[in-house]
Design a protein around this motif. Structure first.
Motif, PDB file in Angstrom:
ATOM      1  N   SER A 225       0.809  -1.217   0.000  1.00 44.57           N
ATOM      2  CA  SER A 225       0.000   0.000   0.000  1.00 44.57           C
ATOM      3  C   SER A 225       0.842   1.267   0.000  1.00 44.57           C
ATOM      4  N   GLY A 226       2.156   1.114   0.094  1.00 41.72           N
ATOM      5  CA  GLY A 226       3.055   2.263   0.069  1.00 41.72           C
ATOM      6  C   GLY A 226       4.183   2.025  -0.909  1.00 41.72           C
ATOM      7  N   GLY A 227       5.313   2.681  -0.677  1.00 40.83           N
ATOM      8  CA  GLY A 227       6.460   2.511  -1.560  1.00 40.83           C
ATOM      9  C   GLY A 227       6.936   1.075  -1.576  1.00 40.83           C
ATOM     10  N   SER A 228       7.189   0.534  -2.762  1.00 41.59           N
ATOM     11  CA  SER A 228       7.600  -0.873  -2.838  1.00 41.59           C
ATOM     12  C   SER A 228       8.521  -1.172  -4.011  1.00 41.59           C
ATOM     13  N   GLU A 229       8.572  -0.297  -5.005  1.00 39.90           N
ATOM     14  CA  GLU A 229       9.357  -0.580  -6.204  1.00 39.90           C
ATOM     15  C   GLU A 229      10.806  -0.144  -5.996  1.00 39.90           C
ATOM     16  N   VAL A 230      11.721  -1.088  -6.108  1.00 43.83           N
ATOM     17  CA  VAL A 230      13.139  -0.839  -5.881  1.00 43.83           C
ATOM     18  C   VAL A 230      13.826  -0.687  -7.232  1.00 43.83           C
ATOM     19  N   GLY A 231      14.250   0.533  -7.535  1.00 39.67           N
ATOM     20  CA  GLY A 231      14.913   0.797  -8.802  1.00 39.67           C
ATOM     21  C   GLY A 231      16.256   0.097  -8.899  1.00 39.67           C
ATOM     22  N   ALA A 232      16.718  -0.104 -10.126  1.00 39.62           N
ATOM     23  CA  ALA A 232      17.987  -0.797 -10.341  1.00 39.62           C
ATOM     24  C   ALA A 232      19.149  -0.068  -9.684  1.00 39.62           C
ATOM     25  N   LEU A 233      19.047   1.260  -9.573  1.00 41.16           N
ATOM     26  CA  LEU A 233      20.129   2.055  -8.996  1.00 41.16           C
ATOM     27  C   LEU A 233      19.806   2.546  -7.585  1.00 41.16           C
ATOM     28  N   TYR A 234      18.856   1.906  -6.934  1.00 44.51           N
ATOM     29  CA  TYR A 234      18.558   2.230  -5.533  1.00 44.51           C
ATOM     30  C   TYR A 234      19.592   1.526  -4.650  1.00 44.51           C
ATOM     31  N   ALA A 235      20.803   2.054  -4.648  1.00 49.18           N
ATOM     32  CA  ALA A 235      21.923   1.358  -4.010  1.00 49.18           C
ATOM     33  C   ALA A 235      21.710   1.157  -2.515  1.00 49.18           C
ATOM     34  N   ARG A 236      21.187   2.171  -1.823  1.00 50.69           N
ATOM     35  CA  ARG A 236      21.025   2.070  -0.372  1.00 50.69           C
ATOM     36  C   ARG A 236      19.964   1.031  -0.010  1.00 50.69           C
ATOM     37  N   VAL A 237      18.851   1.047  -0.745  1.00 50.91           N
ATOM     38  CA  VAL A 237      17.784   0.083  -0.464  1.00 50.91           C
ATOM     39  C   VAL A 237      18.271  -1.333  -0.755  1.00 50.91           C
ATOM     40  N   ARG A 238      18.962  -1.499  -1.868  1.00 47.62           N
ATOM     41  CA  ARG A 238      19.470  -2.823  -2.229  1.00 47.62           C
ATOM     42  C   ARG A 238      20.515  -3.306  -1.223  1.00 47.62           C
ATOM     43  N   ASP A 239      21.301  -2.381  -0.707  1.00 46.47           N
ATOM     44  CA  ASP A 239      22.288  -2.752   0.306  1.00 46.47           C
ATOM     45  C   ASP A 239      21.607  -3.282   1.567  1.00 46.47           C
ATOM     46  N   GLN A 240      20.501  -2.646   1.964  1.00 45.89           N
ATOM     47  CA  GLN A 240      19.769  -3.118   3.143  1.00 45.89           C
ATOM     48  C   GLN A 240      19.193  -4.515   2.899  1.00 45.89           C
ATOM     49  N   ALA A 241      18.644  -4.724   1.704  1.00 47.26           N
ATOM     50  CA  ALA A 241      18.086  -6.043   1.389  1.00 47.26           C
ATOM     51  C   ALA A 241      19.172  -7.114   1.451  1.00 47.26           C
ATOM     52  N   GLN A 242      20.334  -6.800   0.914  1.00 44.57           N
ATOM     53  CA  GLN A 242      21.440  -7.762   0.939  1.00 44.57           C
ATOM     54  C   GLN A 242      21.917  -8.002   2.368  1.00 44.57           C
ATOM     55  N   ARG A 243      22.002  -6.942   3.134  1.00 45.66           N
ATOM     56  CA  ARG A 243      22.481  -7.049   4.517  1.00 45.66           C
ATOM     57  C   ARG A 243      21.614  -7.990   5.335  1.00 45.66           C
ATOM     58  N   PHE A 244      20.301  -7.944   5.105  1.00 45.27           N
ATOM     59  CA  PHE A 244      19.377  -8.738   5.909  1.00 45.27           C
ATOM     60  C   PHE A 244      18.866  -9.974   5.169  1.00 45.27           C
TER      61      PHE A 244
END
Length: 467
Positions: free
Chosen positions: A82-101
């Motif tokens: 229901s909110g923000g959910s699309e992770v762009g290819a260059l969303y480096a910070r968001v992708r880093d968090q996903a990888q970290r966890f």
């Protein structure tokens, strides 16, 4: 890390189990280095950086959940986003968090959506649109689907030199409204109607051309870098995991009423007489909420004006489970785009599930801004059944999320009116003594999820520069 709330429960975040305890046990912490206001991506990322640098941090959140404008409806069928959910290819910070966890990101192709059109009350296949009597666009534009008419007007390249140059270039170049820009390019009223239907703002006269070009520059920058992705299991897993990694408390159900800054620190006053004291404060509240809070001393005049006048998009989302493939009944695409009260209804296929997402914005959403969930749901059902009769009996309501009536957001995301960039720049992000500001509305290089984290990182670094 302890999350404190008004009820006792357990929240599983990956391998971590976080105890939620009674709000009555929370005491003001005089020795906290930084109070972070807001447990969305911006605030949580700032807290991560500050803790990693050895500072003590307490995060306080008005809502009863973590995530801010990231919200996976995990307790609902198909777990709608229901909110923000699309992770762009260059969303480096968001992708880093996903990888970290260890959160899985799965690529997603939005261009695979297939639409049916309802124009003037008539269902039309996109392939029949160019020759349809309902198509009132000028001859040269009849080939454009109504949801893509803007591509005929906006330049293929934004013309901005760099991702951050929109701030400087808007000061030296006229910044008309989108309405005036489209008019200068020959758009008539029929064309303008289609241009306005997919807009977050109430009117094309309300949105800056430079703001639109900024968004286009971001798309240019990411072009060819890969598809958007979604977090398997829901985007809310990211802020929950971030919160679970913190050493300090995350205190829920704690609306802020005032922030008083002095020579040695800042006091944050909250509902029910609760107070928190820290050497610094990082405030990630949307400007739409910040302007309701008492700041002592008050912001400088220009910054105060910027915060008071920053507009926010308004939207209502209604989600439906698919009981039967209604698009097989009428032989049209499974998503719907209309020029009427039904707005847009996407057949949304993401890792969480498959559902219909009815997304109402701009003028279509105006009548729902103060509606109850039951009123909004009845409106949506009637509108969808009228625009797409094959949906009757084949979809089932899941949930309603109205960001306009949410007291902790009061809208979706910030945009800029004509002339605001030249007048205010990014002054909303300016430090106010020991009070630092973050949130997607203060980001420069990116928007959305990545913009939120970009701003939290900047605010954290500002604090560290003072320690």
């Amino acid at each position: 890390m302890t999350i404190r709330s008004s009820r006792r429960t357990l929240l599983s975040v990956g391998a971590a189990t976080i105890a939620l305890t009674s709000i009555g046990r929370v005491k003001a912490a005089d020795d906290t280095d930084v109070i972070v206001i807001g447990a969305g991506l911006s605030g949580l990322h700032a807290a991560q950086i500050l803790e990693a640098s050895g500072l003590s941090v307490t995060v306080i959140e008005a809502d009863n959940r973590i995530g801010g404008r990231v919200r996976t409806l995990s307790d609902k069928p198909e777990k709608p986003e229901s909110g923000g959910s699309e992770v762009g290819a260059l969303y480096a910070r968001v992708r880093d968090q996903a990888q970290r966890f260890n959160l899985e990101l799965r690529p997603w192709q939005v261009e695979r959506l297939e639409f049916a059109l309802n124009i003037g009350g008539e269902l039309i296949s996109p392939k029949d649109w160019p020759s349809s009597p309902k198509n009132t666009l000028p001859e040269a534009m009849r080939k454009f689907p109504p949801m893509a008419v803007n591509t005929a007007f906006l330049p293929k390249e934004s013309g901005l030199k760099e991702l951050d140059s929109w701030l400087e270039e808007a000061r030296n170049t006229p910044d008309p409204s989108l309405y005036d820009f489209y008019t200068s390019k020959g758009a008539d009223e029929a064309t303008m109607k289609y241009l306005s239907l997919s807009n977050q703002a109430d009117s094309l006269k309300d949105e800056s051309l430079f703001w639109a070009l900024r968004g286009q520059k971001m798309l240019e920058w990411g072009r060819g870098s890969g598809p958007f992705s979604h977090v398997v299991g829901g985007m809310s897993k990211v802020p929950l995991a971030m919160a679970g990694s913190l050493k300090g408390n995350v205190v829920l159900n704690m609306p802020v009423e005032g922030i008083a800054v002095d020579d040695t620190g800042a006091t944050v006053s909250c509902a029910r007489g609760k107070k928190f004291r820290g050497r610094f404060v990082v405030c990630t509240l949307p400007a739409s909420v910040l302007r309701t809070i008492k700041l002592t001393p008050g912001l400088p005049t220009l910054q105060s004006e910027a915060v008071a006048s920053l507009p926010y998009g308004q939207s209502t989302s209604i989600f439906f489970a698919i009981k039967e493939k209604f698009w097989d009944i009428d032989g049209l695409g499974s998503s719907l785009w209309t020029d009427g009260v039904a707005g847009r209804a996407y057949n949304w296929l993401v890792p969480n599930g498959n559902y219909i997402w009815m997304y109402l914005t701009g003028t279509v959403n105006q009548k729902l801004r103060k509606a109850s969930d039951s009123e909004a749901l009845q409106y949506a059902i009637n509108a969808l059944h009228q625009a797409r009769p094959s949906t009757k009996g084949r979809i089932e309501p899941i949930a309603v999320v109205n960001w306009s009536t949410n007291p902790w957001s009061r809208g979706t995301f910030a945009y800029r009116r004509p002339g605001q960039i030249a007048k205010y720049g990014n002054i909303a992000a300016a430090t106010h003594a020991r009070l630092h500001f973050a949130g997607e509305h203060t980001a420069v290089l990116q928007s959305g999820l990545e913009g939120a984290m970009e701003s939290g990182e900047r605010a954290a670094m500002e604090v560290l520069d003072k320690v």
